[in-house]
Write a protein that holds these residues in place. Structure first.
Motif, short mmCIF file in Angstrom:
data_model
loop_
_atom_site.label_atom_id
_atom_site.label_comp_id
_atom_site.label_asym_id
_atom_site.label_seq_id
_atom_site.Cartn_x
_atom_site.Cartn_y
_atom_site.Cartn_z
N THR A 199 45.19 48.32 41.12
CA THR A 199 44.07 47.40 41.39
C THR A 199 42.84 48.09 41.95
OG1 THR A 199 44.86 46.92 43.63
CG2 THR A 199 45.64 45.48 41.83
N LEU A 237 45.35 38.24 46.64
CA LEU A 237 45.97 38.50 45.34
C LEU A 237 47.44 38.17 45.51
CD1 LEU A 237 45.41 41.42 43.03
CD2 LEU A 237 47.64 41.34 44.11
N ARG A 292 42.49 48.66 45.05
CA ARG A 292 42.27 47.93 46.30
C ARG A 292 43.24 48.41 47.37
NH1 ARG A 292 41.92 41.67 44.65
NH2 ARG A 292 41.68 41.52 46.90
N VAL A 316 49.34 39.87 39.73
CA VAL A 316 49.91 41.08 39.14
C VAL A 316 51.41 40.82 39.03
CG1 VAL A 316 50.33 43.55 39.40
CG2 VAL A 316 48.14 42.56 40.13
#
Length: 172
Positions: free
Chosen positions: A96, A77, A98, A132
């Protein structure tokens, strides 16, 4: 590791060439093509490298943004954040869901080399990774980002930069 830090000065170069989908040899072809395909008007500013081994090819400009590559077991990401701010990994992880960590330098360098650039501009389309974006970047009237060439930065109006973020998630 809960945060990453980048250094930036509050000096803005005053001389820039505005380019509207025109050919320009001072930025890499891939970046020029991307901006042209999105019909984004931008300026190019020559600027020296900051001698700072913590960032690959980082520039010394106010309103600078940076791209941070992260990963976990689910994949990679990218985050786009103000260069003068710390990346809050805990907030990003909450957003997220994550367990993201910064990619090792060797992986970042391999991605940069694969794109035939000297650095990665804070443009979501350059890597194609989920993105993001820190909401503070969207509040800027102007955004300055690396061009990938090693000796110039790209200056975009805030509204033009927002056009490039169509698929990005916005975080605080």
């Amino acid at each position: 590791m809960s945060t990453l830090q980048s250094h930036v000065s509050q000096t803005v170069p005053s001389q820039a060439k505005d380019v509207a989908a025109a050919s320009c040899s001072s930025i890499p072809q891939a970046i020029e093509s991307l901006l042209k395909s999105w019909q984004v008007t931008y300026g190019i500013v020559d600027t020296p490298l900051v001698d700072d081994s913590s960032d690959i090819g980082y520039r010394n400009c106010a309103d600078a943004t940076r791209l941070v590559l992260l990963g976990d077991a689910k994949g990679q990401l990218q985050a786009i954040v103000p260069a003068s701010e710390l990346l809050d990994l805990q907030a990003l992880q909450r957003l997220t869901g994550r367990e993201l960590l910064a990619l090792p330098r060797e992986e970042v360098q391999a991605i940069v080399a694969a794109k035939e650039l000297l650095s990665l501009p804070a443009l979501p389309q350059i890597t194609g990774l989920p993105t993001v974006v820190d909401a503070k970047v969207l509040a800027q009237n102007e955004v300055v980002l690396e061009s990938g060439s090693g000796n110039t930065v790209i200056r975009l109006k805030g509204e033009s930069f927002k056009m490039l973020l169509a698929d990005a998630v916005i975080g605080d």
